[in-house]
Structures are given as C-alpha cells and as structure tokens.
Design a protein around this motif. Structure first.
Motif, mmCIF file in Angstrom:
data_model
loop_
_atom_site.group_PDB
_atom_site.id
_atom_site.type_symbol
_atom_site.label_atom_id
_atom_site.label_comp_id
_atom_site.label_asym_id
_atom_site.label_seq_id
_atom_site.Cartn_x
_atom_site.Cartn_y
_atom_site.Cartn_z
ATOM 1 N N LEU A 7 -17.087 -0.076 -71.911
ATOM 2 C CA LEU A 7 -18.358 -0.172 -71.022
ATOM 3 C C LEU A 7 -18.483 -1.512 -70.744
ATOM 4 C CD1 LEU A 7 -20.684 1.435 -69.813
ATOM 5 C CD2 LEU A 7 -21.904 1.053 -71.886
ATOM 6 N N ARG A 27 -28.892 2.647 -67.994
ATOM 7 C CA ARG A 27 -27.948 2.724 -67.050
ATOM 8 C C ARG A 27 -28.045 3.468 -65.744
ATOM 9 N NH1 ARG A 27 -24.067 -1.011 -68.987
ATOM 10 N NH2 ARG A 27 -22.824 -0.371 -67.029
ATOM 11 N N GLU A 39 -21.843 7.903 -64.858
ATOM 12 C CA GLU A 39 -21.208 9.162 -65.703
ATOM 13 C C GLU A 39 -20.731 8.574 -67.133
ATOM 14 O OE1 GLU A 39 -17.966 10.944 -63.424
ATOM 15 O OE2 GLU A 39 -19.317 11.285 -61.807
ATOM 16 N N LEU A 40 -20.929 9.360 -67.986
ATOM 17 C CA LEU A 40 -20.553 9.312 -69.479
ATOM 18 C C LEU A 40 -19.338 10.138 -69.658
ATOM 19 C CD1 LEU A 40 -21.350 7.994 -72.012
ATOM 20 C CD2 LEU A 40 -22.669 10.171 -72.475
ATOM 21 N N HIS A 43 -17.714 9.487 -75.402
ATOM 22 C CA HIS A 43 -18.849 9.203 -76.282
ATOM 23 C C HIS A 43 -18.350 8.110 -77.254
ATOM 24 C CE1 HIS A 43 -20.770 12.726 -74.662
ATOM 25 N NE2 HIS A 43 -21.851 12.271 -75.073
ATOM 26 N N VAL A 90 -22.228 7.266 -78.732
ATOM 27 C CA VAL A 90 -23.406 7.650 -78.047
ATOM 28 C C VAL A 90 -24.122 8.869 -78.924
ATOM 29 C CG1 VAL A 90 -24.566 8.823 -76.243
ATOM 30 C CG2 VAL A 90 -22.539 7.164 -75.530
ATOM 31 N N ALA A 93 -27.900 11.071 -75.053
ATOM 32 C CA ALA A 93 -27.950 10.804 -73.778
ATOM 33 C C ALA A 93 -29.027 11.685 -73.074
ATOM 34 C CB ALA A 93 -26.717 10.937 -73.034
ATOM 35 N N HIS A 128 -30.459 6.638 -66.876
ATOM 36 C CA HIS A 128 -29.792 6.944 -67.961
ATOM 37 C C HIS A 128 -30.084 6.297 -69.179
ATOM 38 C CE1 HIS A 128 -27.119 10.059 -65.774
ATOM 39 N NE2 HIS A 128 -27.289 9.119 -64.814
ATOM 40 N N LEU A 130 -28.988 5.566 -73.053
ATOM 41 C CA LEU A 130 -27.812 6.036 -73.966
ATOM 42 C C LEU A 130 -28.404 5.743 -75.207
ATOM 43 C CD1 LEU A 130 -24.594 5.000 -72.157
ATOM 44 C CD2 LEU A 130 -25.992 7.487 -72.083
ATOM 45 N N SER A 154 -19.303 0.177 -64.255
ATOM 46 C CA SER A 154 -19.693 0.361 -65.653
ATOM 47 C C SER A 154 -18.521 0.464 -66.732
ATOM 48 C CB SER A 154 -20.628 1.639 -65.745
ATOM 49 O OG SER A 154 -21.868 1.453 -65.055
ATOM 50 N N TRP A 155 -17.607 1.369 -66.093
ATOM 51 C CA TRP A 155 -16.452 1.391 -67.041
ATOM 52 C C TRP A 155 -15.107 0.847 -66.646
ATOM 53 C CZ3 TRP A 155 -18.199 3.721 -71.547
ATOM 54 C CH2 TRP A 155 -19.344 4.513 -71.391
#
Length: 189
Positions: A7, A27, A39-40, A43, A90, A93, A128, A130, A154-155
């Motif tokens: 992340l 986020r 999106e997550l 975890h 996480v 969330a 969001h 987290l 983000s990712w």
C-alpha cells in the motif's frame, strides 16, 4: 511469510506508523483506482513509502513535529530503490459516511482536519478508515520501482513475493487493543 502486495503511503505517515503514533489510515481512491474508489484486496500488506502528494501543510501538529525531527522525510529517496520495512494487518475497516466521524480519527493519525475533510469530500462524501496493526519486518526488502508502480494508486502488486522474516509488533498487544477499541467506539454517532 511472503507478501506481494504493498500500500502506497506518504513517507512521513509510514514513519508515524513505525513509531506507534498512528494506527489508522484514512483512504479515498486514487485517480488510477478502478472507478476511482478505494478497495481492500488483502488484509495484510507491505507499506510502500512515497512522496507523491505529500505536503507538510496537510499534517497536524504531531505530524509537523515528526517532519521537524526528521528533515530527511521531506526529501524523496533515490528513484532507484524503495525500502519496505513495515507490514500492516487490517484489524478493522470502517466506511465513514458522516463527516462528523472524522474527529474520532484525530488522535490516531497525523493528517490535519482540513486534509481529512478534503479526502472525505473528494468526488463524493465518504472515507475508508483502516485500523491497522503494524509490524517491523526482520528482513526489510529493497525493491526497484517500475513504471507499473508509479502514479496515483493505492496498491502496488510487487513483481515477486517478498520475504518478511519474523515480524515484531510496533505496539504491545494491550496498548494496540486499547487504542483500537477506543477509536472504534468513538466512530459511532
């Protein structure tokens, strides 16, 4: 253990997490996110320190003190390498739908009220939160950024899974649980 997902987060925020000053990430989806929404996917992930969008004007007093104590956080690392040394898990969330909930985040992160409000209001209201448990990896990884890792997203999917070695929690179990529970209870309106 190996992890292949990271992340992206401001370098100074990564430092705050690594020092136990921050246990929550606020986020919103980046421009390169699918449909612009966060999106997550997993975890557990590496924290990928970045300077993209970083601005001292968006930090609260604790964040500003961290920058003053560590001026190196204001200078981007060489583009040829990125050090990954923190793994996050996480613990909870929560999607915040009411801007009044942002006040609950203040004690557990280093962005200022204006920055949180801007994130909350961007495109459409909502954010969001987290709650993360951070660990120091005994085997930090150095990676070479690729074009696929660049940009406002983000990712980052790493080219290969990276070994973490053993993980040491940044905060003791009881301290983390106390702070997490207080934060989650304060998010209810």
């Amino acid at each position: 253990m190996t992890l292949q997902l990271a992340l992206k987060e401001w370098n100074v925020v990564c430092a705050a997490i690594g020092q136990g000053q921050q246990i929550v990430l606020a986020r919103k989806g980046g421009i390169s996110e699918p449909e612009g929404e966060f999106e997550l996917p997993k975890h557990r992930f590496w924290l990928y320190p970045t300077f993209f969008h970083e601005a001292s004007a968006k930090l609260n007093p604790r964040g500003m003190e961290l920058l003053k104590a560590h001026p190196e956080f204001t200078q981007p690392a060489p583009a040829s390498s990125v050090l990954l040394n923190l793994v996050c898990e996480v613990a909870a969330a929560v999607y915040l739908q009411d801007e009044r909930q942002l006040a609950a985040l203040a004690a557990e992160q280093i962005l200022n009220d204006e920055a949180l409000s801007m994130r909350f209001s961007y495109r459409q209201p909502g954010l969001h939160a987290l709650v993360i448990r951070a660990y120091a990896a005994s085997s930090p990884a150095t990676l070479t950024p690729t074009a696929a890792m660049a940009g406002c997203k983000s990712w980052v999917e790493l080219e290969v899974p990276l070994e973490t070695g053993s993980l040491s929690p940044i905060l003791a179990d009881d301290e983390f649980e106390t702070r997490k529970n207080l934060l989650l209870s304060s998010l209810t309106l």
